[in-house]
Scaffold this motif. Structure first.
Motif, short mmCIF file in Angstrom:
data_model
loop_
_atom_site.label_atom_id
_atom_site.label_comp_id
_atom_site.label_asym_id
_atom_site.label_seq_id
_atom_site.Cartn_x
_atom_site.Cartn_y
_atom_site.Cartn_z
N THR A 62 11.91 34.49 88.68
CA THR A 62 12.83 34.07 87.61
C THR A 62 13.39 32.69 87.89
O THR A 62 13.47 31.84 86.99
N ILE A 63 13.78 32.43 89.14
CA ILE A 63 14.28 31.12 89.53
C ILE A 63 13.21 30.05 89.29
O ILE A 63 13.47 29.02 88.66
N LEU A 64 12.01 30.29 89.79
CA LEU A 64 10.94 29.31 89.66
C LEU A 64 10.59 29.07 88.19
O LEU A 64 10.36 27.92 87.78
N GLY A 65 10.58 30.12 87.39
CA GLY A 65 10.30 29.98 85.96
C GLY A 65 11.38 29.19 85.24
O GLY A 65 11.08 28.35 84.39
N ALA A 66 12.64 29.44 85.58
CA ALA A 66 13.75 28.73 84.95
C ALA A 66 13.71 27.24 85.30
O ALA A 66 13.95 26.39 84.45
N ILE A 67 13.42 26.94 86.55
CA ILE A 67 13.34 25.53 86.98
C ILE A 67 12.16 24.85 86.29
O ILE A 67 12.29 23.72 85.79
N ALA A 68 11.02 25.51 86.24
CA ALA A 68 9.84 24.93 85.58
C ALA A 68 10.11 24.68 84.10
O ALA A 68 9.75 23.64 83.55
#
Length: 115
Positions: free
Chosen positions: A102-108
């Protein structure tokens, strides 16, 4: 649970933990000082709950991503976190499997919008 989630984040090479807070007001102060790209925010905290802290962080730092965490959705807590400005609100039980993606998706997603 907090240590487990911190560990999961810390082993992801593209992420760095820059601080932690013991309550909602402390979280707001830490965001003002450290200017992180992303904050994981627990709903239930002393002094100031996660909804109010999220609302204030997003008002002052709209580019900061907030991911809410809760173990109780009985009063629509997850929806309250999202309405306050959280990108997502995860159940703590599922967080071990979903927090880092979720963190990586939000940053991307945020980075793609900036391009």
């Amino acid at each position: 649970m907090v240590r487990t989630l911190s560990y999961l984040v810390s082993v992801e090479p593209s992420l760095e933990i820059v601080g932690d807070a013991s309550n909602g007001l402390d979280a707001l102060v830490k965001v003002q000082e450290l200017r992180p790209d992303l904050v994981t925010m627990d709903f239930r905290m002393p002094v100031m709950d996660g909804v109010e802290a999220t609302r204030r962080i997003k008002a002052e730092f709209p580019g900061t991503i907030v991911i809410g965490l809760t173990s109780d959705d009985s009063d629509g807590v997850r929806e309250k976190m999202v309405n306050a400005g959280a990108t997502e609100s995860l159940d703590k039980i599922d967080a071990a499997n979903h927090l880092v993606p979720t963190i990586l998706g939000a940053i991307a997603s945020r980075n793609a919008k900036r391009s």
